[in-house]
Write an enzyme that holds these catalytic residues in place. Structure first.
Site, short mmCIF file in Angstrom:
data_model
loop_
_atom_site.label_atom_id
_atom_site.label_comp_id
_atom_site.label_asym_id
_atom_site.label_seq_id
_atom_site.Cartn_x
_atom_site.Cartn_y
_atom_site.Cartn_z
N HIS A 197 0.97 -1.17 -0.04
CA HIS A 197 0.13 0.11 0.03
C HIS A 197 0.95 1.31 -0.05
CE1 HIS A 197 -3.54 2.36 0.52
NE2 HIS A 197 -3.85 1.97 1.91
N HIS A 241 -2.62 -2.55 -9.83
CA HIS A 241 -3.53 -1.92 -8.69
C HIS A 241 -4.81 -2.70 -8.69
CE1 HIS A 241 -6.00 1.37 -6.89
NE2 HIS A 241 -4.78 1.88 -6.61
N ASP A 289 2.66 5.34 -7.22
CA ASP A 289 3.76 5.28 -6.43
C ASP A 289 5.27 4.88 -7.39
OD1 ASP A 289 3.06 5.99 -4.15
OD2 ASP A 289 2.31 4.05 -3.49
N1 ACO Z 1 4.40 -7.45 -10.47
C1 ACO Z 1 4.34 -8.59 -10.95
N2 ACO Z 1 3.04 -9.30 -11.10
C2 ACO Z 1 2.03 -8.67 -10.59
C3 ACO Z 1 2.27 -7.30 -10.00
C4 ACO Z 1 3.24 -6.61 -9.87
N3 ACO Z 1 3.46 -5.45 -9.35
N4 ACO Z 1 0.88 -7.14 -9.48
C5 ACO Z 1 0.24 -8.38 -9.75
N5 ACO Z 1 0.69 -9.11 -10.34
C6 ACO Z 1 0.23 -10.44 -10.91
C7 ACO Z 1 0.01 -11.51 -9.74
O1 ACO Z 1 1.07 -12.19 -9.67
C8 ACO Z 1 -1.02 -12.04 -10.56
O2 ACO Z 1 -0.48 -12.91 -11.37
P1 ACO Z 1 -1.17 -14.42 -11.60
O3 ACO Z 1 -2.77 -14.22 -12.12
O4 ACO Z 1 -0.47 -15.09 -12.40
O5 ACO Z 1 -1.37 -15.21 -10.35
C9 ACO Z 1 -1.84 -11.10 -11.02
O6 ACO Z 1 -1.07 -9.91 -11.58
C10 ACO Z 1 -3.01 -10.40 -10.36
O7 ACO Z 1 -2.73 -9.78 -9.01
P2 ACO Z 1 -3.24 -9.74 -7.60
O8 ACO Z 1 -2.17 -9.76 -6.56
O9 ACO Z 1 -4.37 -10.67 -7.67
O10 ACO Z 1 -3.73 -8.38 -7.73
P3 ACO Z 1 -4.22 -7.49 -6.37
O11 ACO Z 1 -5.48 -6.74 -7.12
O12 ACO Z 1 -4.57 -8.40 -5.46
O13 ACO Z 1 -3.25 -6.61 -6.14
C11 ACO Z 1 -1.45 -4.77 -5.89
C12 ACO Z 1 -3.02 -5.36 -6.37
C13 ACO Z 1 -1.43 -5.34 -4.35
C14 ACO Z 1 -1.58 -3.40 -5.77
C15 ACO Z 1 -0.40 -5.68 -6.86
O14 ACO Z 1 -0.66 -5.00 -8.08
C16 ACO Z 1 0.92 -5.35 -6.23
O15 ACO Z 1 1.51 -6.06 -5.38
N6 ACO Z 1 1.69 -4.54 -6.61
C17 ACO Z 1 2.91 -3.94 -6.33
C18 ACO Z 1 2.91 -3.13 -4.98
C19 ACO Z 1 2.34 -1.66 -5.23
O16 ACO Z 1 2.64 -1.01 -6.37
N7 ACO Z 1 1.48 -1.41 -4.53
C20 ACO Z 1 0.75 0.14 -4.50
C21 ACO Z 1 -0.54 0.11 -4.96
S1 ACO Z 1 -1.01 1.73 -5.07
C22 ACO Z 1 -1.46 2.22 -3.43
O17 ACO Z 1 -1.38 1.56 -2.52
C23 ACO Z 1 -1.21 3.73 -3.28
#
Ligand code: ACO
Length: 435
Positions: free
Chosen positions: A267, A306, A362
């Site tokens: 987050h 996201h 971010d």
């Molecule tokens: N890098 C690589 N793969 C990713 C990423 C990433 N940043 N984000 C999602 N994926 C992949 C997952 O591995 C998953 O793949 P799969 O279907 O093969 O298993 C798919 O994309 C879906 O991902 P989820 O984790 O189910 O998506 P969710 O909506 O739960 O997560 C989140 C959203 C937490 C923001 C995620 O994209 C992430 O961890 N990003 C990196 C951290 C980040 O930048 N957070 C800031 C968010 S913005 C904020 O809070 C202000």
């Protein structure tokens, strides 16, 4: 004609009509559908609230597919271009842009609450010299509830507004003290001649000069970053604010919980994680190997993806422009080249395209903050300052919403069935039990 959903229970042949309102069905209406003889009816299983609306809200609208973000109906792009953080804060809280007189009064009220009690300063001095500023921030915001005991009067409109002024005004002071403490410099008192962000820069960076003069370009850039982070509807920390607040605790305690939720790397900790990632990659040549690792499931591309945005995060677009303005003053952040190339490669890669993973707010914010002279550990604290207005607006909306009660999700119990207590000498250890 009212929209309804007809559900046929294949086990009994019974049909149920559920009303559809605002694109949702009421989870409680499902209770009519019995699962067993003695149960409370059918429920939904929705870990991480992937498809559950927990409230009605008039504050922020997001269309994740189209990349739209509106505060009270106003596009984020227009606010970032034409508004200020304090004006946006007024809008987020009260629903309308202020008139000149309303803005003058509002700015005065916030400015008059920027100082903190001297005992708060003393309290903060007790932290270890290397304490993470976010840990200090969370604890100190929580401690405000012991200073402002009228904060408990959450259903008294005047008292509630007073706590809201205090929170918005004091979080920059606490954040700046936390930072000064971590670098061993004396605290700087607020300067009420300066703007909200100008004063914050003063409390962070003033040295021996009699009057601190913020760089106007950096002051404005910070203001824009604060506007972009002011609210983002029902995210993890805002849900925490609403959930904790639903127990009717004072807003300082609830906001400490929201800030704690923001601290995590998924987050508000993401921009810190982005910088660490860029440093670890080290050079543009290492990007393909890094992307390969991520695609293989080893780590994530931080600052990408996201829960809601399945196209370019509109805030990320604005931030890229702000970055250029900041770098003109500060010089380029050497990690920028890696970030730009990483984004270019990821946006062309099948893995990221199919999963609709785009840069989020971010991805670039950390690079700007670092160029402005902020320590990486301050990044989540900066986010918390800006988001304070969103948290208190959402908290107040929750308190005044007659549909709301204390938040209490259901569970599906998967543990042991009822069994009798076993005497110590008759117990056999489980294979996987901790020794
Ligand atoms: N890098 C690589 N793969 C990713 C990423 C990433 N940043 N984000 C999602 N994926 C992949 C997952 O591995 C998953 O793949 P799969 O279907 O093969 O298993 C798919 O994309 C879906 O991902 P989820 O984790 O189910 O998506 P969710 O909506 O739960 O997560 C989140 C959203 C937490 C923001 C995620 O994209 C992430 O961890 N990003 C990196 C951290 C980040 O930048 N957070 C800031 C968010 S913005 C904020 O809070 C202000």
């Amino acid at each position: 004609m009212a929209e309804t959903l007809t559900i046929t229970d294949n086990r009994t042949g019974k049909q149920y009509e559920l009303a559809i309102t605002d694109g949702t069905i009421r989870a409680n209406d499902l209770k009519k559908i019995k699962v067993g003889d003695q149960d409370g009816g059918l429920a939904t299983y929705d870990p991480a609230f992937m498809n559950t609306a927990a409230c009605r809200s008039q504050i922020t609208y997001i269309d994740g597919d189209k990349g739209i973000l509106l505060y009270r109906g106003y596009p984020i792009e227009q606010l970032a271009e034409q508004s200020t953080y304090l004006e946006t804060a007024y809008l987020v809280l009260f629903g309308e842009l202020p008139t000149a007189e309303q803005l003058r009064k509002w700015t005065h009220q916030i400015t008059m609450h920027t100082m903190v009690h001297e005992n708060i300063k003393k309290f903060m001095e007790g932290f270890q010299y290397d304490a993470h500023p976010m840990g200090v921030f969370i604890s100190t915001v929580g401690a405000l509830s012991t200073f402002y005991t009228d904060g408990k009067q959450i259903f008294d409109e005047t008292s509630r507004q007073r706590q809201i002024h205090r929170l918005i005004a004091k979080v920059p002071t606490i954040a700046a003290y936390a930072y000064r403490h971590s670098i061993g410099r004396p605290y700087v008192y607020p300067d009420n001649d300066l703007s909200f962000t100008g004063n914050f820069l003063n409390m962070l960076f003033k040295m021996t000069e009699l009057k601190y003069q913020p760089n106007t370009a950096l002051e404005r850039a910070l203001d824009v970053l604060f506007i972009l982070h002011a609210d983002h509807e029902q995210n993890c920390s805002t849900s925490a604010m609403r959930s904790i607040g639903s127990s009717q605790v004072d807003p300082y305690s609830a906001l400490a919980g929201a800030a704690a939720a923001l601290y995590g790397p998924l987050h508000g900790g993401a921009n810190e994680a982005v910088l660490r990632m860029l440093k670890e990659i080290g050079s543009v040549d290492h990007i393909p190997a890094f992307i390969k690792r991520v695609k293989g499931g080893d780590g994530r591309l931080m600052g990408f993806g996201h829960r809601v945005y399945k196209s370019y995060d509109p805030r990320a677009k604005i931030i890229k422009r702000t970055a250029d303005e900041v770098f003109e003053v500060t010089g380029k952040n050497p990690l920028l080249e890696i970030a730009l190339e990483l984004e270019r490669i990821a946006l062309e890669d099948e893995y990221f395209i199919t999963r609709k993973l785009y840069p989020n707010v971010d991805f670039y914010s950390g690079l700007i903050y670092q160029a402005m002279g902020f320590d990486v550990a301050m990044f989540p604290v900066l986010f918390a300052i800006a988001r304070t207005v969103g948290w208190v607006a959402q908290w107040e909306e929750m308190l005044l919403d007659e549909d709301q009660k204390i938040a209490r999700p259901k569970q599906i119990y998967t543990g042991a069935a009822t069994r009798d207590y076993v005497a110590m000498d008759l117990r056999t250890p489980r294979q996987d039990a901790p020794s």
